[in-house]
Design an enzyme around this catalytic site. Structure first.
Site, PDB file in Angstrom:
ATOM      1  N   ARG A 125       4.111  86.491 -86.292  1.00 14.07           N
ATOM      2  CA  ARG A 125       3.569  86.485 -84.941  1.00 14.07           C
ATOM      3  C   ARG A 125       3.895  85.233 -84.137  1.00 14.07           C
ATOM      4  O   ARG A 125       4.413  85.325 -83.034  1.00 14.07           O
ATOM      5  CB  ARG A 125       2.049  86.661 -85.005  1.00 14.07           C
ATOM      6  CG  ARG A 125       1.407  86.946 -83.658  1.00 14.07           C
ATOM      7  CD  ARG A 125      -0.102  86.997 -83.760  1.00 14.07           C
ATOM      8  NE  ARG A 125      -0.577  87.897 -84.816  1.00 14.07           N
ATOM      9  CZ  ARG A 125      -1.843  88.024 -85.153  1.00 14.07           C
ATOM     10  NH1 ARG A 125      -2.768  87.294 -84.541  1.00 14.07           N
ATOM     11  NH2 ARG A 125      -2.204  88.851 -86.105  1.00 14.07           N
ATOM     12  N   TYR A 133       4.035  99.764 -62.400  1.00 12.72           N
ATOM     13  CA  TYR A 133       4.711  99.487 -61.131  1.00 12.72           C
ATOM     14  C   TYR A 133       6.052  98.759 -61.317  1.00 12.72           C
ATOM     15  O   TYR A 133       6.967  98.950 -60.530  1.00 12.72           O
ATOM     16  CB  TYR A 133       3.822  98.631 -60.225  1.00 12.72           C
ATOM     17  CG  TYR A 133       2.516  99.291 -59.859  1.00 12.72           C
ATOM     18  CD1 TYR A 133       2.496 100.482 -59.153  1.00 12.72           C
ATOM     19  CD2 TYR A 133       1.309  98.712 -60.233  1.00 12.72           C
ATOM     20  CE1 TYR A 133       1.302 101.091 -58.824  1.00 12.72           C
ATOM     21  CE2 TYR A 133       0.103  99.316 -59.906  1.00 12.72           C
ATOM     22  CZ  TYR A 133       0.097 100.508 -59.197  1.00 12.72           C
ATOM     23  OH  TYR A 133      -1.081 101.108 -58.870  1.00 12.72           O
ATOM     24  N   HIS A 193       5.729  97.998 -82.908  1.00 10.49           N
ATOM     25  CA  HIS A 193       4.731  96.931 -82.788  1.00 10.49           C
ATOM     26  C   HIS A 193       3.323  97.524 -82.701  1.00 10.49           C
ATOM     27  O   HIS A 193       2.863  97.869 -81.615  1.00 10.49           O
ATOM     28  CB  HIS A 193       5.042  96.096 -81.538  1.00 10.49           C
ATOM     29  CG  HIS A 193       4.432  94.725 -81.561  1.00 10.49           C
ATOM     30  ND1 HIS A 193       4.824  93.737 -82.453  1.00 10.49           N
ATOM     31  CD2 HIS A 193       3.465  94.166 -80.808  1.00 10.49           C
ATOM     32  CE1 HIS A 193       4.130  92.643 -82.231  1.00 10.49           C
ATOM     33  NE2 HIS A 193       3.299  92.872 -81.238  1.00 10.49           N
TER      34      HIS A 193
END
Length: 886
Positions: free
Chosen positions: A32, A122, A78
């Site tokens: 990570r 968007y 993931h």
């Protein structure tokens, strides 16, 4: 009851907690928080880029919604929240976070004000050209290992086949368990140059690599102060690098209102929040922790950043800016902690370690790619060999196939009869009839020959390491040509960095300061030497009510001591004074030094070295004189240092360097001069905060105009001139002054120049000057009236003494007038005359102009003009007009 007891496994709590914590810690460290030293990516970034590659979001393809990419990453690779994936995607598209963004974003991806990006539904994205060419190229060629994803349904790469040291290019930051990483971004071209240097010289040191990789190159630009921290980070893996925003002091015009000074910020340190910075400055102003700011505006737009900080009229711009550096994030530290995963283990790496780990990985990648290409080429060539066998026995093979009952039988007979492999037999059975033409047969033979060459070349690459290194160098050079950009962050050489002067040429320059406080630096070569009595050239564009006040030459490496009328001394390096053109006004000195408005610079002394055996001789307007050790001024605070204690109403006016054996000559406005030694008897050394002693007795209405130092070596030679020689000079001058016609012919007043100097150069405000033998100014005791230094040419215009200097024959002088006209001429072009002579015209002046200053140019500046033995007189009208036109 027994069943439940059998399910309980007794264990030691300490061992269980230790094991569980270590497993968790390693999971965070490896999976990570820390980047891989090979491709410079964390798992989430690697998965995003690979998923976009799989989706075909290449640089030449249309944009796709970010939500589509996030869904692909979550569903396949993931198993975490969508926020983490989208945040990582957004950062890789921000040009203010990444030195070379890896994703091309379309839409609102946040700003330097820490504005959040638009929702993933968007925004749109696709890969950048650099990402596709340098990180994902050859990923299908078995260059890297693949592993199962979280549910075993997909394969994902454990590392990307990066062609560049991406970890150094874009840097990385992350907090793991018990450790953290913070690697600064760098310039792509410099990193590639460093890698090429390592390829050519494997024994290169981290310090030598700094010749190629000069330091971090942040996406927001700004400045890095000093190279010591960079060197520490590159050699040890840790270091605190000081970053400073780019701020300039400008005068802004406002419609209907007077001009104001403002600090304009155009670049910020890396990861500095612009909105938070403005809020912090406003808070400090409201709390009165920073004075002098009247308004703050953010005028940033799509063309660039511009923060305007307007200042109050009584503010000191440099002081305000220094306070901003000290108290706000306008200056910040980047704590470099070069930690990355090497073979799955976290390690602190030097700059060479980074490049070495990457180079080893790249060599392995090239070898794996070459083995893949070799295998594919051999497989294809194996098929071609079977086809060539079929073409050589074409008729028999056709008959064999036609008589075979089925395909497996035909395949078996082909293998048995002609010694073919199963693959070759299948290829023959699948061969189309058009391949039997002569043209197609030639193509097969030609492809076979080409593949033989390719196989030999690929085998040579695997056998020779130097071939692999050549391929690496070629590939990264192509990437540099296509994607490298100029450096954005400027590395300056701050305090304590001893090698800053090594980067600056020690050229001779001219420093000029006007009465209203404008200062500029110009190369001496700007003004070529001219003949005597010409008009000169404009040296500064001064305002109508401004005049040139200080004027001297020095070298760029020198320290310049600025003495004010209040007796305070300030210091700065010559090269820190802004360069200006001949016609520029210059920079206000209040922007360079923290000088109060009511204070004025009256004397300037350049110093190349602060020696113990040298002194500064200071002379005040009221006539007090003292000498203080030069070493006492070697460390001057930023806000100045007291140089002399003054009486009420007195001002410090002149400061010169001298040794204890030297002597001092002081001149007055009415043409008097006194000459006395600097010895213990006449002028004992005093500390900084003292007043001094009386220098010269002045008549009513007279004032001091100048002071210069005569070296001790010259004093020893004064006795070589006989009394008869001096009397002969004086008699000649007395005869000349009795006849007006002879006076008009200036050259007649000259005395034969049989000496090499030094001389006392006397210059009047009306443009007349002469050289007087030093021997005519006999040594006297301090505090006397002195001797006459000159007679004045035009008493009707009330001509007065402008200045006097000690000069040598091989030197040049530069004179400046009230209007900023500067003329440079050789000393030996000015006549040698006695103390009682009036001199010759040295500069033709306009009616209301006057000479205000003279600077000496040392002999080794070069570029001396060719001047005749007698020079040119003021009566040479045609030549004067021509030179004035120049």
């Amino acid at each position: 009851m027994t069943t439940s007891q059998e399910r309980i496994i007794p264990t030691d709590l300490r061992n269980e907690m230790s094991r569980s914590y270590l497993e968790y810690a390693m999971s965070v460290i490896v999976g990570r928080a820390l980047p891989d030293a090979r491709d410079g990516l964390k798992p989430v970034h690697r998965r995003i880029l690979y998923a976009m590659h799989e989706l075909g979001l290449l640089p030449d393809r249309p944009f796709r919604k970010s939500a589509r990419v996030v869904g692909e990453v979550l569903g396949k690779f993931h198993p975490h929240g969508d926020t983490a994936v989208y945040d990582a995607l957004v950062r890789m598209a921000q040009d203010f976070s990444m030195r070379s963004p890896l994703i091309n974003g379309h839409g609102n991806f946040g700003s330097v004000d820490n504005d959040p990006p638009a929702a993933m539904r968007y925004t749109e994205c696709r890969l950048q050209g650099l990402t596709s060419a340098a990180l994902l190229q050859d990923i299908e060629s078995e260059t890297v290992d693949f592993a199962d994803n979280f549910d075993g349904s997909q394969q994902e790469p454990t590392v990307l086949p990066s062609r560049i040291p991406q970890l150094l290019l874009n840097g990385s930051s992350g907090i793991a368990v018990g450790m953290a990483t913070n690697i600064p971004p760098h310039n792509l071209g410099e990193v590639i140059d460093g890698l090429v240097a390592l390829i050519h010289n494997p024994e290169i040191t981290p310090v030598q690599l700094m010749q190629y990789i000069h330091g971090p190159d942040f996406p927001t630009g700004a400045l890095v102060l000093g190279t010591a921290a960079i060197k520490e980070a590159y050699t040890t893996g840790r270091g605190s690098i000081t970053m400073r925003g780019v701020a300039n002091i400008e005068t802004i015009e406002q419609r209907g209102r007077p001009e104001k000074e403002a600090i304009i910020i155009t670049e910020l340190p890396y990861q500095t929040n612009k909105a938070a910075l403005i809020e912090k400055i406003a808070e400090l102003v409201n709390d009165k922790r920073i004075d002098g700011i009247s308004d703050i505006r953010d005028e940033s737009d799509r063309d660039g950043m511009r923060i305007v900080i307007e200042l109050k009229r009584d503010a000191y711009p440099r002081v305000v800016l220094n306070n901003l550096y000290k108290q706000t994030p306008l200056q910040a530290n980047f704590g470099a902690n070069m930690l990355a995963l090497v073979n799955g283990e976290p390690q602190i790496l030097t700059i060479k370690d980074f490049l070495t780990v990457f180079l080893d990985f790249r060599i392995e990648t090239i070898n794996r790619r070459t083995r893949y290409q070799l295998r594919k080429a051999e497989e294809r060539d194996h098929l071609l060999q079977g086809l060539l066998i079929a073409l050589s026995h074409l008729d028999a093979i056709i008959i064999l196939i036609r008589h075979a009952p089925d395909a497996p039988t035909a395949k078996g007979e082909l293998i048995t009869t002609y010694g073919l492999s199963e693959v070759q037999a299948d290829a023959i059975l699948q061969m189309q009839l058009r391949r039997l033409t002569a043209l197609e047969a030639d193509k097969i033979r030609l492809e076979h020959e080409e593949l033989q060459n390719v196989i030999a070349d690929l085998q040579d690459i695997l056998d020779r390491r130097e071939r692999v290194l050549e391929i690496i160098e070629t590939e990264i050079s192509q990437i540099k040509t296509s994607f490298a950009t100029p450096r954005r962050t400027l590395i300056t050489h701050g305090e304590g960095d001893l090698d800053d002067l090594d980067l600056i040429a020690n050229e001779k320059v001219l420093i000029l300061i006007t009465k209203q406080g404008y200062i500029k630096r110009m190369p001496v070569s700007t003004f070529e030497a001219q003949s005597r009595a010409t008009r000169g050239k404009a040296g500064a564009k001064v305002k109508e009510d401004d005049t040139i006040e200080h004027f001297f030459t020095c070298c760029d490496h020198d320290s310049v001591l600025f003495f004010s009328d209040r007796g305070v001394v300030y210091s700065m390096r010559t090269y820190q004074i802004p360069l200006g053109s001949r016609t520029s006004r210059g920079t206000p000195i209040v922007q360079m030094l923290p000088i109060p408005k009511e204070e004025k610079i009256t004397s300037i002394v350049p110093v190349d070295e602060f020696r113990d055996d040298e002194y500064l001789v200071m002379l005040t307007k009221g006539g007090n004189i003292k000498k203080t050790s030069l070493a006492a001024f070697s460390h001057i605070r930023a806000n100045g240092l007291i140089a002399i204690s003054l009486e009420e109403g007195d001002q410090l006016r002149w400061v010169r360097r001298a040794k204890v054996e030297d002597s001092v000559i002081i001149g007055s406005r009415n043409g008097m001069a006194i000459h006395f030694r600097c010895t213990q008897e006449q002028l004992r050394p005093l500390g900084r905060a003292t007043r001094g002693v009386k220098s010269m007795k002045l008549k009513k209405g007279d004032e001091l105009v100048g002071m210069d130092i005569l070296p001790a070596a010259v004093l020893e030679t004064l006795n070589t001139e006989t009394e008869a020689e001096i009397e002969e000079i004086i008699e000649t001058e007395e005869i000349i002054t009795e006849t007006e016609e002879i006076i008009e012919t200036e050259e007649t007043a000259e005395v034969p120049n049989n000496s090499t100097g030094p001389w006392v150069l006397v210059i009047t405000m009306g443009g007349y000057g002469k050289r007087v033998p030093v021997g005519q100014f006999r040594l006297q005791n301090r505090a006397g009236q002195g001797l006459m230094a000159t007679k004045f040419k035009n008493r009707k215009t009330k001509d007065k003494l402008a200045t006097l200097h000690i000069v040598n024959n091989d030197e040049e002088i530069m004179m400046v007038t009230n209007r900023g006209i500067i003329i440079r001429q050789a000393v030996n072009a000015i006549s040698v005359q006695s103390r009682s002579a009036t001199g010759v015209r040295v500069q033709r002046l306009d009616e209301d102009d006057a000479i205000t200053g003279v600077a000496i140019v040392p002999a080794d500046t070069g570029e001396t003009a060719e001047i005749g033995e007698t020079g040119e007189t003021a009566e040479n009208g045609e030549n004067d007009e021509l030179e004035a036109a120049e």
